[in-house]
Scaffold this active site. Structure first.
Site, PDB file in Angstrom:
ATOM      1  N   ARG A 262     -11.815  15.458   5.243  1.00 51.32           N
ATOM      2  CA  ARG A 262     -13.126  15.472   4.664  1.00 51.32           C
ATOM      3  C   ARG A 262     -14.372  15.417   5.828  1.00 51.32           C
ATOM      4  O   ARG A 262     -15.266  16.291   5.961  1.00 51.32           O
ATOM      5  CB  ARG A 262     -13.490  14.850   3.559  1.00 51.32           C
ATOM      6  CG  ARG A 262     -12.908  15.260   2.496  1.00 51.32           C
ATOM      7  CD  ARG A 262     -13.069  14.315   1.124  1.00 51.32           C
ATOM      8  NE  ARG A 262     -12.344  13.181   1.607  1.00 51.32           N
ATOM      9  CZ  ARG A 262     -11.830  12.426   0.458  1.00 51.32           C
ATOM     10  NH1 ARG A 262     -12.415  12.230  -0.598  1.00 51.32           N
ATOM     11  NH2 ARG A 262     -11.049  11.285   0.886  1.00 51.32           N
TER      12      ARG A 262
ATOM     13  N   LYS B  21       3.835   9.058  -2.147  1.00 52.84           N
ATOM     14  CA  LYS B  21       3.457   8.375  -3.379  1.00 52.84           C
ATOM     15  C   LYS B  21       2.457   7.518  -3.706  1.00 52.84           C
ATOM     16  O   LYS B  21       1.567   7.877  -2.529  1.00 52.84           O
ATOM     17  CB  LYS B  21       4.749   7.323  -3.369  1.00 52.84           C
ATOM     18  CG  LYS B  21       4.417   6.354  -2.155  1.00 52.84           C
ATOM     19  CD  LYS B  21       5.774   5.069  -2.246  1.00 52.84           C
ATOM     20  CE  LYS B  21       5.470   3.984  -3.198  1.00 52.84           C
ATOM     21  NZ  LYS B  21       4.552   3.036  -2.653  1.00 52.84           N
TER      22      LYS B  21
ATOM     23  N   ASP C  91       9.914   9.312  -0.861  1.00 50.75           N
ATOM     24  CA  ASP C  91      10.062   8.037  -1.105  1.00 50.75           C
ATOM     25  C   ASP C  91      10.730   7.634   0.511  1.00 50.75           C
ATOM     26  O   ASP C  91      11.824   7.750   0.591  1.00 50.75           O
ATOM     27  CB  ASP C  91      11.255   7.724  -1.961  1.00 50.75           C
ATOM     28  CG  ASP C  91      11.167   6.062  -2.071  1.00 50.75           C
ATOM     29  OD1 ASP C  91      10.963   5.558  -1.018  1.00 50.75           O
ATOM     30  OD2 ASP C  91      11.484   5.636  -3.299  1.00 50.75           O
ATOM     31  N   HIS C  92       9.792   7.097   1.249  1.00 53.34           N
ATOM     32  CA  HIS C  92      10.243   6.772   2.487  1.00 53.34           C
ATOM     33  C   HIS C  92      11.460   5.875   2.948  1.00 53.34           C
ATOM     34  O   HIS C  92      12.236   6.125   3.703  1.00 53.34           O
ATOM     35  CB  HIS C  92       9.104   6.304   3.468  1.00 53.34           C
ATOM     36  CG  HIS C  92       8.922   4.883   3.514  1.00 53.34           C
ATOM     37  ND1 HIS C  92       7.709   4.524   2.469  1.00 53.34           N
ATOM     38  CD2 HIS C  92       8.934   3.931   4.366  1.00 53.34           C
ATOM     39  CE1 HIS C  92       7.912   2.891   2.656  1.00 53.34           C
ATOM     40  NE2 HIS C  92       8.563   2.673   3.686  1.00 53.34           N
TER      41      HIS C  92
ATOM     42  N   LYS D 237      15.259   5.958   5.688  1.00 55.08           N
ATOM     43  CA  LYS D 237      15.738   5.054   6.447  1.00 55.08           C
ATOM     44  C   LYS D 237      17.210   4.854   6.736  1.00 55.08           C
ATOM     45  O   LYS D 237      17.937   5.267   6.152  1.00 55.08           O
ATOM     46  CB  LYS D 237      15.393   3.466   5.807  1.00 55.08           C
ATOM     47  CG  LYS D 237      13.976   3.210   5.771  1.00 55.08           C
ATOM     48  CD  LYS D 237      13.798   1.541   5.183  1.00 55.08           C
ATOM     49  CE  LYS D 237      12.264   1.557   4.850  1.00 55.08           C
ATOM     50  NZ  LYS D 237      11.509   0.913   5.817  1.00 55.08           N
TER      51      LYS D 237
ATOM     52  N   GLU E 135       8.662  -8.985   1.336  1.00 50.50           N
ATOM     53  CA  GLU E 135       7.761  -8.688   2.400  1.00 50.50           C
ATOM     54  C   GLU E 135       6.899 -10.129   2.754  1.00 50.50           C
ATOM     55  O   GLU E 135       6.765 -10.869   1.688  1.00 50.50           O
ATOM     56  CB  GLU E 135       6.681  -7.580   2.239  1.00 50.50           C
ATOM     57  CG  GLU E 135       7.369  -6.474   1.781  1.00 50.50           C
ATOM     58  CD  GLU E 135       6.247  -5.500   1.587  1.00 50.50           C
ATOM     59  OE1 GLU E 135       5.632  -4.749   2.557  1.00 50.50           O
ATOM     60  OE2 GLU E 135       5.945  -5.173   0.363  1.00 50.50           O
TER      61      GLU E 135
ATOM     62  N   ASP F 223       4.357  -0.019  -7.117  1.00 55.34           N
ATOM     63  CA  ASP F 223       4.018   0.138  -5.742  1.00 55.34           C
ATOM     64  C   ASP F 223       5.622   0.222  -5.392  1.00 55.34           C
ATOM     65  O   ASP F 223       5.723   1.190  -4.395  1.00 55.34           O
ATOM     66  CB  ASP F 223       3.322  -0.978  -5.039  1.00 55.34           C
ATOM     67  CG  ASP F 223       3.225  -0.635  -3.766  1.00 55.34           C
ATOM     68  OD1 ASP F 223       2.905   0.246  -3.405  1.00 55.34           O
ATOM     69  OD2 ASP F 223       3.262  -1.618  -2.904  1.00 55.34           O
TER      70      ASP F 223
ATOM     71  N   HIS G  54      11.201   2.482  -4.487  1.00 56.89           N
ATOM     72  CA  HIS G  54      12.032   2.122  -3.502  1.00 56.89           C
ATOM     73  C   HIS G  54      13.143   1.412  -4.034  1.00 56.89           C
ATOM     74  O   HIS G  54      14.364   1.557  -3.884  1.00 56.89           O
ATOM     75  CB  HIS G  54      11.283   1.178  -2.460  1.00 56.89           C
ATOM     76  CG  HIS G  54      10.034   1.799  -1.826  1.00 56.89           C
ATOM     77  ND1 HIS G  54       9.923   3.214  -1.751  1.00 56.89           N
ATOM     78  CD2 HIS G  54       8.811   1.429  -1.598  1.00 56.89           C
ATOM     79  CE1 HIS G  54       8.765   3.316  -1.084  1.00 56.89           C
ATOM     80  NE2 HIS G  54       8.248   2.299  -0.894  1.00 56.89           N
TER      81      HIS G  54
ATOM     82  N   LYS H 171       5.422  -9.682  -2.297  1.00 58.70           N
ATOM     83  CA  LYS H 171       4.615  -9.873  -0.937  1.00 58.70           C
ATOM     84  C   LYS H 171       4.403 -11.336  -0.892  1.00 58.70           C
ATOM     85  O   LYS H 171       4.614 -12.156  -1.707  1.00 58.70           O
ATOM     86  CB  LYS H 171       3.326  -9.464  -1.194  1.00 58.70           C
ATOM     87  CG  LYS H 171       3.066  -7.857  -1.668  1.00 58.70           C
ATOM     88  CD  LYS H 171       2.943  -6.975  -0.526  1.00 58.70           C
ATOM     89  CE  LYS H 171       2.835  -5.679  -0.799  1.00 58.70           C
ATOM     90  NZ  LYS H 171       3.062  -4.583   0.155  1.00 58.70           N
TER      91      LYS H 171
HETATM   92  C1  BG6 Z   1       5.005   1.076   0.533  1.00 63.34           C
HETATM   93  C2  BG6 Z   1       4.443   0.106  -0.478  1.00 63.34           C
HETATM   94  O1  BG6 Z   1       5.606   2.182  -0.104  1.00 63.34           O
HETATM   95  O2  BG6 Z   1       6.331   0.403   1.066  1.00 63.34           O
HETATM   96  C3  BG6 Z   1       4.195  -1.058   0.399  1.00 63.34           C
HETATM   97  O3  BG6 Z   1       3.180   0.974  -0.856  1.00 63.34           O
HETATM   98  C4  BG6 Z   1       4.909  -1.532   1.051  1.00 63.34           C
HETATM   99  O4  BG6 Z   1       3.307  -1.865  -0.313  1.00 63.34           O
HETATM  100  C5  BG6 Z   1       5.778  -0.637   2.088  1.00 63.34           C
HETATM  101  O5  BG6 Z   1       4.571  -2.659   2.103  1.00 63.34           O
HETATM  102  C6  BG6 Z   1       7.218  -1.254   2.773  1.00 63.34           C
HETATM  103  O6  BG6 Z   1       7.609  -0.456   3.450  1.00 63.34           O
HETATM  104  P1  BG6 Z   1       8.552  -0.860   4.688  1.00 63.34           P
HETATM  105  O7  BG6 Z   1       9.134   0.529   5.178  1.00 63.34           O
HETATM  106  O8  BG6 Z   1       7.465  -1.329   5.663  1.00 63.34           O
HETATM  107  O9  BG6 Z   1       9.646  -1.542   4.011  1.00 63.34           O
END
Ligand code: BG6
Length: 515
Positions: A69, A178, A207-208, A212, A246, A266, A271, A367
């Site tokens: 934007r 996501k 979904d990253h 991995k 985390e 989240d 994941h 977290k």
């Molecule tokens: C994201 C979440 O999808 O994945 C975050 O929104 C999280 O809250 C993150 O911290 C963790 O990803 P990674 O690759 O650092 O384990």
């Protein structure tokens, strides 16, 4: 103390086969990143594109158009992305001061996401960049924007004639970040809206975690070895533990988003359930997106939540309290002072099929936990008889196979061995395969693999609509069970979460691992 046999599994170091995985010149797409001034673009997407480009997976001349934007010139965007690359890229050799020539492939186009005239200008700009450079006109749109914009942007792209029908020579694909929906009805609505414009194979729901390297290694480990797969079932496995822990909290910037989301939506809905699918699914009949996603979908559709049992015996949610010099969740910026959003979830669920019936799957994520670690641990059953009992030897510990997804990526197998001496003493020892010891090359970032797959048109590592739907059905049933439940248990930062989570083991052997 556990003994340790190092590098018992030896791997060979092989350079990546650049030619086979390279995106051919003629298949190269123009990549338009919506939300290009946001966090994800600077931290992950542009660095991922740079690393693919630098390693020769992309042609030297490409076009990446940042769309957002704010008003900005190409030059300003290039400068900002150069600074981001220096800060966030996994490699930066050859970047030089101005990141040239890489950044000369970057362009910027201002767009209000709801402005039809803006899409017409975007169309002109994309056509102009493509014809000036002689690019074929394939398009990959990457939506790195808030979820409320996913459907409106896709609809506007459709209206503006920026989407080519599936099957045309020049393809269009859209990567959707996501969270894909907030609950089951919103995910279904989103799906319906975007499916009115795009066909399923044009939609890449990311979904990253699936990108991995160590997550993909679960395929190699399970289906590339004959000796483990026969053990992956209810006959031998006592339970499976999946931990995504985390140490970070809201990182000073995520409170407002997170407070409306929570750990279940989240990371568990996506994941954690995806990790569970990969470890629990049947071997796909063939490689490729359809068969793999069919098998994952069958796992999700077999999930059985013990909703008729008391909640505390199958699900615990927590929220981090204040720690020494660490703000509690409720004092984080953007978080409501009386929020009951969970920052921790632990679950015991079952997969009700022939392979896994009766095997608890213990999942947890949170977290501000003790360490940052993601792992999948398969705990096997005890031997059927206690052979050593008469010798006064305690029951040996059950074997565990652990996939360490991150950090210190590894696979380890614990088993029992006789410790040296005149008596029969049994001790747990570990056989380790460690990525860092075995392979010289640095692991690529998840976004590199996923972007390359998006360009190659391989959606195996992206989520299909029905998988998302089933995952939301699971998350929604859990959220419903919370409706009349007491608020989340508080836990101290730097611990493994609320102690109530240990109660989930009343129905199976063992306890939470402390990886
Ligand atoms: C994201 C979440 O999808 O994945 C975050 O929104 C999280 O809250 C993150 O911290 C963790 O990803 P990674 O690759 O650092 O384990």
């Amino acid at each position: 103390m556990e003994g340790r046999t190092t590098a018992a599994f030896q791997g060979k170091t092989a350079p990546p086969d650049g030619s086979r995985h390279r995106v051919a010149e003629g298949a190269m797409a123009t990549i338009a990143i919506f939300g290009a001034t946001g966090d994800l673009a600077g931290r992950k997407l542009i660095p991922a594109i740079y690393n693919l480009w630098n390693a020769g997976f992309l042609p030297k001349r490409i076009a990446v158009v940042g769309v957002a934007r704010r008003e900005k010139s190409d030059a300003a965007f290039r400068e900002e992305m150069c600074a981001a690359l220096k800060k966030f890229s996994r490699t930066n050799e050859g970047l030089g001061d101005a990141c040239d020539p890489f950044v000369s492939n970057l362009y910027y186009q201002q767009l209000e996401f709801d402005d039809d005239a803006g899409y017409a200008r975007l169309k002109e700009r994309l056509n102009e960049i493509e014809s000036k450079n002689g690019f074929p006109g394939h398009r990959l749109y990457y939506l790195a924007v808030g979820p409320e914009y996913f459907a409106p942007i896709i609809e506007s792209l459709g209206k503006a004639g920026l989407v080519r029908a599936a099957g045309e020579d020049r393809w269009t694909r859209v990567v959707v970040e996501k969270p894909f929906g907030h609950d089951l009805p919103s995910a279904r609505e989103l799906n319906a809206r975007i499916s009115a414009v795009l066909s399923e194979d044009q939609i890449l729901r990311i979904d990253h975690y699936l990108g991995k390297e160590t997550v993909q290694n679960i395929f190699a480990f399970r289906f590339g070895n004959a000796i483990f797969e026969p053990l992956f079932n209810q006959k031998y496995v006592d339970h499976v533990q999946i931990t995504m822990a985390e140490t970070v909290g809201m990182e000073g910037r995520r409170g407002a988003f997170y407070d409306g989301t929570g750990a279940l939506r989240d990371v568990v809905q996506n994941h954690v359930l995806q990790l569970m699918c990969l470890v629990a699914m049947e071997p796909p009949a063939l490689p490729g997106a359809k068969h793999t996603r069919d098998e994952k979908m069958k796992v999700l559709s077999s999930v059985d939540l013990p909703v008729n049992e008391p909640l505390s015996t199958w699900c615990v949610r927590g929220q981090y309290a204040e720690g020494t010099n660490i703000p509690g969740y409720l004092s984080e910026e953007g978080v409501a002072p009386d929020s009951v959003t969970e920052t921790y979830v632990a679950l015991r669920l079952k997969i009700d099929n022939w392979r896994w019936a009766g095997v608890p799957f213990m999942l947890r994520s949170g977290k501000r936990l003790k360490s940052r670690v993601t792992e999948i641990a398969i705990q096997f059953k005890h031997p059927p008889t206690h052979f050593f009992q008469e010798m006064g030897v305690p029951m040996p510990k059950p074997n565990t196979l652990a996939f360490r997804i991150q950090p210190d990526e590894a696979i380890s197998l614990t088993f029992n061995a006789k410790s040296p001496g005149m008596e029969m003493n049994i001790q747990g020892v570990t056989m380790d395969f460690n990525y860092g010891h075995t392979f010289k090359e640095e692991l690529p970032e998840a976004y590199e693999r996923l972007l390359l797959d998006a360009l190659r048109g391989d959606s195996t590592l992206f989520m299909r609509a029905d998988e998302i739907d089933y995952a939301w059905q699971i998350a929604t049933r859990i959220a419903e069970a919370w409706q009349d439940a007491p608020p989340p248990e508080l836990y101290r930062p730097g611990t493994w979460g609320p102690s109530e989570a240990n109660k989930l083991f009343e129905h199976c052997e063992g306890s939470w691992r402390q990886p």
